[in-house]
Write an enzyme that holds these catalytic residues in place. Structure first.
Site, mmCIF file in Angstrom:
data_model
loop_
_atom_site.group_PDB
_atom_site.id
_atom_site.type_symbol
_atom_site.label_atom_id
_atom_site.label_comp_id
_atom_site.label_asym_id
_atom_site.label_seq_id
_atom_site.Cartn_x
_atom_site.Cartn_y
_atom_site.Cartn_z
ATOM 1 N N GLY A 123 105.917 -80.231 73.012
ATOM 2 C CA GLY A 123 106.543 -80.181 74.334
ATOM 3 C C GLY A 123 107.881 -80.862 74.265
ATOM 4 O O GLY A 123 108.891 -80.213 74.129
ATOM 5 N N THR A 124 107.926 -82.113 74.324
ATOM 6 C CA THR A 124 109.044 -82.899 73.782
ATOM 7 C C THR A 124 110.278 -83.233 74.559
ATOM 8 O O THR A 124 110.803 -82.449 75.339
ATOM 9 C CB THR A 124 109.529 -82.221 72.470
ATOM 10 O OG1 THR A 124 108.532 -82.376 71.513
ATOM 11 C CG2 THR A 124 110.805 -82.814 71.951
ATOM 12 N N SER A 125 110.734 -84.439 74.250
ATOM 13 C CA SER A 125 112.111 -84.812 74.560
ATOM 14 C C SER A 125 112.665 -85.397 73.281
ATOM 15 O O SER A 125 112.112 -86.348 72.735
ATOM 16 C CB SER A 125 112.146 -85.882 75.650
ATOM 17 O OG SER A 125 111.418 -85.471 76.762
ATOM 18 N N GLY B 137 111.862 -81.655 77.848
ATOM 19 C CA GLY B 137 112.238 -82.769 78.718
ATOM 20 C C GLY B 137 113.726 -82.955 78.859
ATOM 21 O O GLY B 137 114.193 -83.648 79.765
ATOM 22 N N LYS C 22 107.994 -87.345 65.509
ATOM 23 C CA LYS C 22 108.783 -86.116 65.458
ATOM 24 C C LYS C 22 110.086 -86.294 64.698
ATOM 25 O O LYS C 22 110.884 -85.351 64.599
ATOM 26 C CB LYS C 22 109.096 -85.646 66.888
ATOM 27 C CG LYS C 22 107.820 -85.446 67.679
ATOM 28 C CD LYS C 22 108.079 -84.959 69.077
ATOM 29 C CE LYS C 22 106.789 -84.980 69.862
ATOM 30 N NZ LYS C 22 106.921 -84.537 71.227
#
Lengths: 304, 235
Positions: B20-22, B151, B53
């Site tokens: 998903g991630t930022s 994000g 990550k």
């Protein structure tokens, strides 16, 4: 239907069963689904630190294999062997987990022989992830890989699409949420061996009793640098209750007019083979009487 | 070449693990700061809440991964190998721009099969610190700062308003930390803890900020309006 000798083609894919499968698919409720391990599988790293025990990995799995809504195997083995110090639990499509672990196990043995040292867990992980990524998720194998090598105990999850995670405790399969709940509340670092086994068994039991896709017994494997212990059917919380009555029919319930008993063995010859067979104590028996071979023990009893 | 009449919007396949991630990377005089959240999801289940990550490509080159976990791990592994071969063949580590070009080649040539948004950042002797953003299509963009992942959409405004050139290492770290915290608090697919790397000529320094020590911003109050008037409670 005319029985015709079908010659298997030498090249290309064999589609000879396609029409037969389609026919069955129409007759039954659709083509039967591949057997899937509904499954709860877990892994935990324990030991080291101030526990005073050898660091190691403890893996656990339930033993139910499902084909759609039906339990295809009540006591299947989901903890697969990779190397003497590495084991892999498999969830997803049963055939895929079985074959991919077999393949990588063979390749690891060859690799270890060519390198002259025992295989490492990261090697197994890399082989698995590269194979699964190549098949873009079509090989439905979701694995919990754990083992001990020269760098210490390691635990990985490998997903069918080829992604991996390295973690101190992991769960996979349809029962993973139930098992993770147990881990998230009770896991601690540097557990003793017995604590780790108890925790793993609890997590699997949580999957067995709360997930419809998991059931039957708890299998555990404990790996340390001193060796691997396979605790097959470590707990059996689902044993079948004893039946209250004897449901067998006594001999004579069905009347018979004539009795004729023939031995199906015409002649039997015992021959010891030479070479490799002989070294292994190989003795070749030519004919096996019915009812006494491997299948015979599990066969139906005609009368007790 | 893909059929241009039908576009596959649902890039991530069924059951595929998603970062998903930022993620972000910012350049400063003397190096770069890269950072990411730590959440990996499969659908709505968090498969790994402590993911790293920030992937090592070479001694002073790291990349931040977003998109499909399998795709980005596979691509990063290939580029990692290429970087090692480069060093063996040329006797010197690859520059960040060379590593980024390797990523770009993989991501562009396989754009139909991949779902990978990558930020490459590091330090090399020729250019000092540099940041390269390689979003979904495989284009490569060198920028002083780059944000990515699901994000990032929530923090473009904050970054545009806050970023200044000429910051020190410490100020850059603060910027990254605050941006990621804001993104993680608004994006459901980002969360967990913040992992950062500060890459300079001398070393790579890893920072870790656990979830309960994240910087906090406006968290709202339950009751708005004055106490005297009828109280309006926000559910």
């Amino acid at each position: 239907m005319v029985a015709k000798a079908v010659e298997a083609p030498n090249v290309g894919f064999d589609f000879s069963n396609y029409a037969r499968n389609q026919f069955f698919g129409e007759r039954l409720q659709g083509i039967p689904k591949a057997t899937s391990t509904g499954t709860t599988i877990v892994g935990v790293i324990f030991g080291g630190g101030d526990s005073g025990e050898e660091p190691g990995v403890c893996l656990g799995a339930d033993t139910r294999a499902t084909g759609g809504p039906i339990v295809a195997d009540k006591n299947c083995e989901k903890i697969h062997y990779l190397t003497p110090q590495i084991r892999c639990c498999g969830a997803g499509t049963a055939a895929d987990t079985e074959f991919v672990t077999n393949l990588i196990s063979s390749n690891l043995e060859l690799h270890a022989l060519s390198q002259g040292r025992p295989a490492r867990v990261v090697t197994a992980m890399t082989m698995l992830k590269q194979y699964l990524f190549r098949y873009q998720g079509h090989v439905g194998a979701h694995l919990v890989l754990g083992g001990v090598d020269v760098t210490g105990p390691q635990l990985f999850t490998v997903h069918a699409h080829g992604s991996t995670d390295k973690l101190p405790y992991v769960t996979m399969g349809s029962g993973s949420l139930a098992a993770m709940a147990v881990f998230e509340s009770s896991f601690k670092e540097n557990m003793k061996r017995d604590e780790a086994i108890a925790l793993v068994a609890r997590a699997i039991r949580s999957g067995i009793f709360n997930d419809l896709g998991s059931g039957s017994n708890v299998d555990v494997a404990v790996i340390t640098k001193n060796g691997t212990e396979n605790l097959r059917n470590y707990e059996m919380p689902n044993e079948r209750g004893t039946k209250s009555r004897n449901y067998k029919f006594r001999r004579g319930t069905t009347a018979w007019t004539k009795e004729s008993i023939r031995s199906l063995i015409v002649s039997e010859e015992i021959k010891s083979t030479s070479g490799a067979g002989k070294d292994q104590g190989g003795v070749e028996v030519v004919a096996v009487p019915t009812g006494a071979g491997a299948g015979g023990e599990e066969g139906m009893e005609i009368d007790s | 070449m893909a059929n241009i009449n039908s576009v596959d919007i649902a890039r991530l396949k069924n059951g595929e693990v998603n970062l998903g991630t930022s993620i972000m990377a910012v350049q400063f005089d003397g190096g770069v700061v890269i950072g990411a959240d730590s959440r990996t999801t499969t659908g709505s289940y968090i498969a790994n809440r402590v993911t790293d990550k920030l992937t090592h490509i070479h001694d002073r080159i790291y990349c931040c991964r977003s998109g499909s976990a399998a795709d980005t791990q596979a691509v990063a592994d290939v580029v990692h190998q290429h970087a090692q071969v480069y060093t063996a063949v040329y006797g010197a580590p690859p520059t960040v721009s060379r590593a980024a070009a390797l990523f770009e080649k993989m991501c562009y040539d396989n754009k139909d099969q991949l779902s990978a948004g990558i930020i490459v950042a590091g330090w090399d002797k020729e250019s000092g610190g540099s940041v390269y953003n390689i979003p979904l299509g495989g284009g490569m963009f060198q920028q002083p700062w780059a944000i990515g992942g699901s994000g990032s959409t929530y923090v473009y405004g904050y970054c545009d308003a806050t970023y200044r050139e000429g910051w020190s290492e410490q100020e850059t770290v603060e910027f990254v930390k605050n941006t990621l915290a804001l993104a993680m608090s608004r994006d459901g697919s980002s969360g967990g803890c913040i992992r950062m790397c500060v890459i300079t000529k001398d070393k790579v320094e890893r920072h870790f900020i656990p979830g309960n020590e994240l910087p906090r911003f406006w968290e709202g109050k339950e009751i708005i309006g004055s106490v005297n008037k009828q109280q309006v409670v926000l559910a």
